[in-house]
Design a protein around this motif. Structure first.
Motif, mmCIF file in Angstrom:
data_model
loop_
_atom_site.group_PDB
_atom_site.id
_atom_site.type_symbol
_atom_site.label_atom_id
_atom_site.label_comp_id
_atom_site.label_asym_id
_atom_site.label_seq_id
_atom_site.Cartn_x
_atom_site.Cartn_y
_atom_site.Cartn_z
ATOM 1 N N ALA A 18 37.437 15.800 -19.062
ATOM 2 C CA ALA A 18 37.690 16.319 -18.012
ATOM 3 C C ALA A 18 37.701 16.249 -16.590
ATOM 4 N N HIS A 19 36.827 16.598 -16.440
ATOM 5 C CA HIS A 19 36.239 17.008 -15.373
ATOM 6 C C HIS A 19 36.491 15.650 -13.939
ATOM 7 N N LEU A 20 36.029 14.376 -15.109
ATOM 8 C CA LEU A 20 36.438 12.963 -14.857
ATOM 9 C C LEU A 20 38.144 13.186 -14.475
ATOM 10 N N ALA A 21 38.936 13.088 -14.844
ATOM 11 C CA ALA A 21 40.556 13.538 -14.955
ATOM 12 C C ALA A 21 40.929 14.278 -13.132
ATOM 13 N N LYS A 22 40.136 15.579 -13.269
ATOM 14 C CA LYS A 22 40.476 16.131 -11.815
ATOM 15 C C LYS A 22 40.318 15.515 -10.532
ATOM 16 N N LEU A 23 39.305 14.662 -11.107
ATOM 17 C CA LEU A 23 38.482 14.242 -9.997
ATOM 18 C C LEU A 23 39.830 12.797 -9.592
ATOM 19 N N ALA A 24 40.690 11.991 -10.812
ATOM 20 C CA ALA A 24 41.691 11.328 -10.858
ATOM 21 C C ALA A 24 42.679 11.705 -9.866
ATOM 22 N N LEU A 25 43.147 13.456 -9.865
ATOM 23 C CA LEU A 25 44.100 13.676 -9.800
ATOM 24 C C LEU A 25 44.009 14.200 -8.675
ATOM 25 N N ARG A 26 42.879 14.584 -8.075
ATOM 26 C CA ARG A 26 42.109 14.937 -6.172
ATOM 27 C C ARG A 26 42.296 13.617 -6.002
ATOM 28 N N MET A 27 42.016 12.392 -5.968
ATOM 29 C CA MET A 27 42.436 11.010 -5.562
ATOM 30 C C MET A 27 43.627 11.335 -4.891
ATOM 31 N N GLU A 28 44.868 11.586 -5.953
ATOM 32 C CA GLU A 28 46.073 11.439 -5.489
ATOM 33 C C GLU A 28 46.770 10.149 -5.444
ATOM 34 N N GLY A 29 46.088 9.531 -6.327
ATOM 35 C CA GLY A 29 46.982 8.434 -6.628
ATOM 36 C C GLY A 29 47.257 6.895 -5.365
ATOM 37 N N LYS A 30 45.541 7.241 -4.988
ATOM 38 C CA LYS A 30 45.274 6.584 -3.434
ATOM 39 C C LYS A 30 44.729 5.219 -3.922
ATOM 40 N N PRO A 31 45.007 4.028 -3.449
ATOM 41 C CA PRO A 31 44.261 2.869 -4.091
ATOM 42 C C PRO A 31 43.297 2.729 -3.586
ATOM 43 N N HIS A 32 41.842 2.577 -4.112
ATOM 44 C CA HIS A 32 40.640 2.552 -3.876
ATOM 45 C C HIS A 32 40.423 2.067 -3.354
ATOM 46 N N MET A 33 38.901 1.839 -2.614
ATOM 47 C CA MET A 33 38.565 1.144 -1.407
ATOM 48 C C MET A 33 37.732 -0.267 -2.020
ATOM 49 N N LYS A 34 37.834 0.381 -2.943
ATOM 50 C CA LYS A 34 37.087 -1.562 -4.043
ATOM 51 C C LYS A 34 37.327 -0.844 -5.608
ATOM 52 N N PRO A 35 36.971 -2.209 -5.703
ATOM 53 C CA PRO A 35 37.528 -1.822 -7.681
ATOM 54 C C PRO A 35 36.226 -1.209 -8.287
ATOM 55 N N LEU A 36 36.506 -0.367 -9.055
ATOM 56 C CA LEU A 36 35.844 0.822 -9.811
ATOM 57 C C LEU A 36 34.249 -0.074 -10.774
ATOM 58 N N LEU A 37 34.036 -1.226 -10.384
ATOM 59 C CA LEU A 37 33.344 -2.313 -11.805
ATOM 60 C C LEU A 37 32.564 -1.145 -12.587
ATOM 61 N N GLY A 38 31.355 -0.778 -11.645
ATOM 62 C CA GLY A 38 30.537 -0.405 -12.214
ATOM 63 C C GLY A 38 30.860 1.373 -13.075
ATOM 64 N N ILE A 39 31.615 1.840 -12.284
ATOM 65 C CA ILE A 39 31.743 3.210 -12.862
ATOM 66 C C ILE A 39 32.742 2.978 -14.314
ATOM 67 N N GLU A 40 33.413 2.153 -14.646
ATOM 68 C CA GLU A 40 33.986 1.447 -15.560
ATOM 69 C C GLU A 40 33.282 1.222 -16.514
ATOM 70 N N LYS A 41 32.279 0.391 -16.125
ATOM 71 C CA LYS A 41 31.227 0.318 -16.939
ATOM 72 C C LYS A 41 30.237 1.350 -17.879
ATOM 73 N N MET A 42 30.230 1.975 -16.648
ATOM 74 C CA MET A 42 29.616 3.713 -17.331
ATOM 75 C C MET A 42 30.124 4.576 -18.573
ATOM 76 N N ALA A 43 31.793 4.427 -17.981
ATOM 77 C CA ALA A 43 32.125 4.676 -18.779
ATOM 78 C C ALA A 43 32.726 4.644 -20.550
ATOM 79 N N GLU A 44 32.555 3.090 -20.505
ATOM 80 C CA GLU A 44 32.585 2.138 -21.358
ATOM 81 C C GLU A 44 30.928 2.211 -22.232
ATOM 82 N N ILE A 45 29.982 2.146 -21.433
ATOM 83 C CA ILE A 45 29.140 2.357 -22.370
ATOM 84 C C ILE A 45 28.761 3.394 -22.641
ATOM 85 N N GLY A 46 29.332 5.155 -22.064
ATOM 86 C CA GLY A 46 29.363 6.655 -22.496
ATOM 87 C C GLY A 46 30.012 5.998 -23.913
ATOM 88 N N ALA A 47 31.070 5.592 -24.116
ATOM 89 C CA ALA A 47 32.248 5.847 -24.765
ATOM 90 C C ALA A 47 31.466 5.201 -26.128
#
Lengths: 220, 46
Positions: A101-130
């Motif tokens: 839920a906190h990750l979702a809140k952080l996504a909301l705080r980023m207000e849909g602005k494009p990322h500075m760089k693709p979040l490959l490492g972060i995506e992978k962390m979430a996939e391993i977590g799941a």
């Protein structure tokens, strides 16, 4: 089988089904939060944040059921250890749901602005977590201490990725000093995922306890 | 049996005249070593 055992086994089966459901909900929350972050999908992020209360409600239900089993069946030995483990698993899954839920809140705080760089490492962390959530709930249901030990090892990969992601973000902060706000949110995302892995590891430790009666520290 | 758990320091489990296991009560009721002890105290047979 004696009538007492039949009643206990039925109650335990119901409890396990609820925990399996809670694990699935926590895993889905993380997967959806990851998609919301990746695609800057604010509607999805809002839904993940809202749905966290369903996980919390399930926690209360499971805890109440476990306490009733303890009070009415007076379990001993492995029966008692499994119920203790069930309570710990539930508490940690609730916390994992909070991280999603906190990750979702952080996504909301980023207000849909494009990322500075693709979040490959972060995506992978979430996939391993799941994957860890799914594997650890299976290990709990099966009472499989070895599977729990193996699942906990996956936390090392999350920790390694976290170090890489933090380094990447520090570089981005220097490169884009005007976008420190987003970089700071991304740092929080990585920290959340790292903590999520620690909570799955806690569950693994309790599964080993449930199966063997021994308290151990995994991934010291 | 629950009364034995509440008041004793040591518990022994006998089966057919044989001592299956004797240990501190907390160990017998929380983490017995012999599966026959576990089966008896958890009501799998009586």
């Amino acid at each position: 089988m004696s009538t007492t055992r039949i009643v206990f086994e039925e109650a335990k089966t119901r409890l396990f089904q609820e925990i399996l459901k809670m694990g699935t909900m926590a895993e889905e929350a993380l997967v959806r939060a990851n998609v919301a972050l990746k695609n800057q999908d604010l509607d999805l992020a809002r839904a993940v944040k809202e749905d966290d209360r369903l996980i919390d409600e399930l926690q209360y239900l499971i805890e109440d059921e476990a306490v009733v089993i303890i009070a009415t069946q007076q379990p001993v030995a492995s029966d008692l250890r499994v119920l203790m483990t069930a309570l710990k698993v539930t508490a940690n899954l609730e916390r994992i749901g909070d991280f999603a839920a906190h990750l979702a809140k952080l996504a909301l705080r980023m207000e849909g602005k494009p990322h500075m760089k693709p979040l490959l490492g972060i995506e992978k962390m979430a996939e391993i977590g799941a994957t860890m959530i799914r594997e650890t709930v299976s290990a709990f249901i099966a009472g499989d201490a070895e599977a729990a030990r193996q699942t906990a090892k996956m936390d090392d990969s999350i920790d390694d990725l976290n170090r890489e992601v933090v380094q990447d973000i520090l570089v981005l902060m220097k490169e884009f000093p005007d976008r420190l706000e987003q970089a700071t949110q991304l740092l929080k995302v990585a920290t959340n995922l790292e903590r999520l892995g620690d909570h799955v590891t806690n569950i693994c430790e309790w599964i080993v306890f449930g199966a063997t009666g021994q308290h151990i520290e995994l991934n010291e | 049996m629950q009364q034995a758990g509440r008041i004793s320091e040591t518990t022994a489990f006998f089966l057919h005249g044989e001592v299956v296991e004797m240990a501190p009560t907390k160990d017998i009721f929380f983490n017995p070593k012999d599966p026959r002890t576990e089966a008896y105290i958890s009501g799998r047979f009586g």
